[in-house]
Design a protein around this motif. Sequence first.
Motif, PDB file in Angstrom:
ATOM      1  N   LEU A 144     -26.919   1.757  11.466  1.00 19.09           N
ATOM      2  CA  LEU A 144     -27.692   0.536  11.649  1.00 19.09           C
ATOM      3  C   LEU A 144     -27.339  -0.456  10.551  1.00 19.09           C
ATOM      4  O   LEU A 144     -27.544  -0.173   9.368  1.00 19.09           O
ATOM      5  CB  LEU A 144     -29.193   0.837  11.589  1.00 19.09           C
ATOM      6  N   PRO A 145     -26.829  -1.626  10.902  1.00 14.43           N
ATOM      7  CA  PRO A 145     -26.529  -2.639   9.879  1.00 14.43           C
ATOM      8  C   PRO A 145     -27.794  -3.373   9.451  1.00 14.43           C
ATOM      9  O   PRO A 145     -28.782  -3.434  10.187  1.00 14.43           O
ATOM     10  CB  PRO A 145     -25.570  -3.584  10.598  1.00 14.43           C
ATOM     11  N   GLY A 146     -27.779  -3.914   8.257  1.00 15.85           N
ATOM     12  CA  GLY A 146     -28.850  -4.784   7.782  1.00 15.85           C
ATOM     13  C   GLY A 146     -30.173  -4.089   7.527  1.00 15.85           C
ATOM     14  O   GLY A 146     -31.226  -4.674   7.749  1.00 15.85           O
ATOM     15  N   VAL A 147     -30.133  -2.864   7.053  1.00 20.18           N
ATOM     16  CA  VAL A 147     -31.363  -2.123   6.780  1.00 20.18           C
ATOM     17  C   VAL A 147     -32.063  -2.713   5.559  1.00 20.18           C
ATOM     18  O   VAL A 147     -31.420  -3.063   4.562  1.00 20.18           O
ATOM     19  CB  VAL A 147     -31.046  -0.625   6.544  1.00 20.18           C
ATOM     20  N   ASN A 148     -33.377  -2.812   5.628  1.00 15.64           N
ATOM     21  CA  ASN A 148     -34.188  -3.323   4.519  1.00 15.64           C
ATOM     22  C   ASN A 148     -33.952  -2.498   3.259  1.00 15.64           C
ATOM     23  O   ASN A 148     -33.977  -1.270   3.301  1.00 15.64           O
ATOM     24  CB  ASN A 148     -35.670  -3.268   4.932  1.00 15.64           C
ATOM     25  N   ASP A 149     -33.749  -3.154   2.132  1.00 15.17           N
ATOM     26  CA  ASP A 149     -33.509  -2.474   0.857  1.00 15.17           C
ATOM     27  C   ASP A 149     -34.680  -1.598   0.428  1.00 15.17           C
ATOM     28  O   ASP A 149     -34.506  -0.658  -0.336  1.00 15.17           O
ATOM     29  CB  ASP A 149     -33.237  -3.489  -0.261  1.00 15.17           C
ATOM     30  N   ASN A 150     -35.871  -1.921   0.904  1.00 16.38           N
ATOM     31  CA  ASN A 150     -37.069  -1.208   0.464  1.00 16.38           C
ATOM     32  C   ASN A 150     -37.506  -0.106   1.426  1.00 16.38           C
ATOM     33  O   ASN A 150     -38.617   0.408   1.308  1.00 16.38           O
ATOM     34  CB  ASN A 150     -38.225  -2.203   0.285  1.00 16.38           C
TER      35      ASN A 150
ATOM     36  N   HIS B 137     -30.302  15.760  10.610  1.00 15.94           N
ATOM     37  CA  HIS B 137     -29.406  16.415   9.653  1.00 15.94           C
ATOM     38  C   HIS B 137     -29.504  15.740   8.290  1.00 15.94           C
ATOM     39  O   HIS B 137     -29.790  16.379   7.298  1.00 15.94           O
ATOM     40  CB  HIS B 137     -27.962  16.399  10.153  1.00 15.94           C
ATOM     41  N   SER B 138     -29.277  14.417   8.248  1.00 18.28           N
ATOM     42  CA  SER B 138     -29.306  13.698   6.977  1.00 18.28           C
ATOM     43  C   SER B 138     -29.369  12.201   7.248  1.00 18.28           C
ATOM     44  O   SER B 138     -29.212  11.748   8.375  1.00 18.28           O
ATOM     45  CB  SER B 138     -28.060  14.025   6.147  1.00 18.28           C
ATOM     46  N   ALA B 139     -29.580  11.444   6.170  1.00 22.83           N
ATOM     47  CA  ALA B 139     -29.578   9.984   6.263  1.00 22.83           C
ATOM     48  C   ALA B 139     -29.117   9.431   4.922  1.00 22.83           C
ATOM     49  O   ALA B 139     -29.328  10.060   3.880  1.00 22.83           O
ATOM     50  CB  ALA B 139     -30.960   9.457   6.608  1.00 22.83           C
ATOM     51  N   GLN B 140     -28.499   8.287   4.969  1.00 21.48           N
ATOM     52  CA  GLN B 140     -28.065   7.642   3.727  1.00 21.48           C
ATOM     53  C   GLN B 140     -28.002   6.141   3.930  1.00 21.48           C
ATOM     54  O   GLN B 140     -27.870   5.655   5.044  1.00 21.48           O
ATOM     55  CB  GLN B 140     -26.707   8.174   3.287  1.00 21.48           C
TER      56      GLN B 140
ATOM     57  N   MET C 172     -36.136   8.591  12.809  1.00 26.26           N
ATOM     58  CA  MET C 172     -35.297   9.662  13.342  1.00 26.26           C
ATOM     59  C   MET C 172     -36.088  10.557  14.302  1.00 26.26           C
ATOM     60  O   MET C 172     -35.584  10.943  15.355  1.00 26.26           O
ATOM     61  CB  MET C 172     -34.668  10.462  12.206  1.00 26.26           C
ATOM     62  N   ASP C 173     -37.326  10.872  13.943  1.00 27.44           N
ATOM     63  CA  ASP C 173     -38.182  11.670  14.831  1.00 27.44           C
ATOM     64  C   ASP C 173     -38.414  10.942  16.155  1.00 27.44           C
ATOM     65  O   ASP C 173     -38.405  11.560  17.224  1.00 27.44           O
ATOM     66  CB  ASP C 173     -39.531  11.963  14.170  1.00 27.44           C
ATOM     67  N   THR C 174     -38.603   9.627  16.076  1.00 25.08           N
ATOM     68  CA  THR C 174     -38.829   8.819  17.283  1.00 25.08           C
ATOM     69  C   THR C 174     -37.602   8.831  18.184  1.00 25.08           C
ATOM     70  O   THR C 174     -37.717   8.942  19.409  1.00 25.08           O
ATOM     71  CB  THR C 174     -39.213   7.375  16.895  1.00 25.08           C
ATOM     72  N   ILE C 175     -36.427   8.723  17.592  1.00 26.03           N
ATOM     73  CA  ILE C 175     -35.178   8.756  18.362  1.00 26.03           C
ATOM     74  C   ILE C 175     -35.043  10.101  19.076  1.00 26.03           C
ATOM     75  O   ILE C 175     -34.712  10.162  20.260  1.00 26.03           O
ATOM     76  CB  ILE C 175     -33.965   8.476  17.446  1.00 26.03           C
ATOM     77  N   ILE C 176     -35.322  11.181  18.362  1.00 21.81           N
ATOM     78  CA  ILE C 176     -35.218  12.515  18.966  1.00 21.81           C
ATOM     79  C   ILE C 176     -36.265  12.690  20.072  1.00 21.81           C
ATOM     80  O   ILE C 176     -35.940  13.119  21.184  1.00 21.81           O
ATOM     81  CB  ILE C 176     -35.364  13.615  17.894  1.00 21.81           C
ATOM     82  N   ALA C 177     -37.510  12.360  19.783  1.00 27.04           N
ATOM     83  CA  ALA C 177     -38.597  12.557  20.747  1.00 27.04           C
ATOM     84  C   ALA C 177     -38.409  11.702  21.993  1.00 27.04           C
ATOM     85  O   ALA C 177     -38.731  12.129  23.107  1.00 27.04           O
ATOM     86  CB  ALA C 177     -39.942  12.247  20.099  1.00 27.04           C
TER      87      ALA C 177
ATOM     88  N   SER D   9     -38.275   3.363   3.009  1.00 29.09           N
ATOM     89  CA  SER D   9     -38.594   4.631   2.356  1.00 29.09           C
ATOM     90  C   SER D   9     -38.019   5.815   3.131  1.00 29.09           C
ATOM     91  O   SER D   9     -37.684   5.689   4.317  1.00 29.09           O
ATOM     92  CB  SER D   9     -40.111   4.800   2.239  1.00 29.09           C
ATOM     93  N   GLN D  10     -37.945   6.950   2.470  1.00 30.35           N
ATOM     94  CA  GLN D  10     -37.488   8.165   3.126  1.00 30.35           C
ATOM     95  C   GLN D  10     -38.409   8.516   4.289  1.00 30.35           C
ATOM     96  O   GLN D  10     -37.952   8.956   5.349  1.00 30.35           O
ATOM     97  CB  GLN D  10     -37.442   9.319   2.131  1.00 30.35           C
ATOM     98  N   GLN D  11     -39.702   8.304   4.101  1.00 28.80           N
ATOM     99  CA  GLN D  11     -40.679   8.596   5.152  1.00 28.80           C
ATOM    100  C   GLN D  11     -40.435   7.720   6.377  1.00 28.80           C
ATOM    101  O   GLN D  11     -40.494   8.197   7.511  1.00 28.80           O
ATOM    102  CB  GLN D  11     -42.107   8.397   4.626  1.00 28.80           C
ATOM    103  N   GLU D  12     -40.159   6.445   6.164  1.00 24.51           N
ATOM    104  CA  GLU D  12     -39.903   5.535   7.286  1.00 24.51           C
ATOM    105  C   GLU D  12     -38.655   5.962   8.065  1.00 24.51           C
ATOM    106  O   GLU D  12     -38.652   5.949   9.296  1.00 24.51           O
ATOM    107  CB  GLU D  12     -39.767   4.102   6.790  1.00 24.51           C
TER     108      GLU D  12
END
Length: 66
Positions: free
Chosen positions: A15-21, A51-54, A31-36, A23-26
């Motif tokens: 995803l381009p242009g992700v907000n700098d702020n 698996h992971s995120a960065q 990711m849970d929403t995409i899977i569900a 959080s890991q929780q967000e």
Amino acid sequence: MTFLNEEGARANIILPGVNDNISQQEVSVVMDTIIAGNIFSSTGGDLIAKHSAQITERNVTDLSVR
């Protein structure tokens, strides 16, 4: 974001242009929403696990070459 698909292979969503702020929780909730929601599928089947995120930052410096 990297997910595991039904075959156990990794599948990436960028995803381009992700907000700098963000959080890991967000990110985890997204990711849970995409899977569900079974929103995306891959050549190895549906996405079934996180698996992971960065966040990757890119810096561009213009150089004068005149």
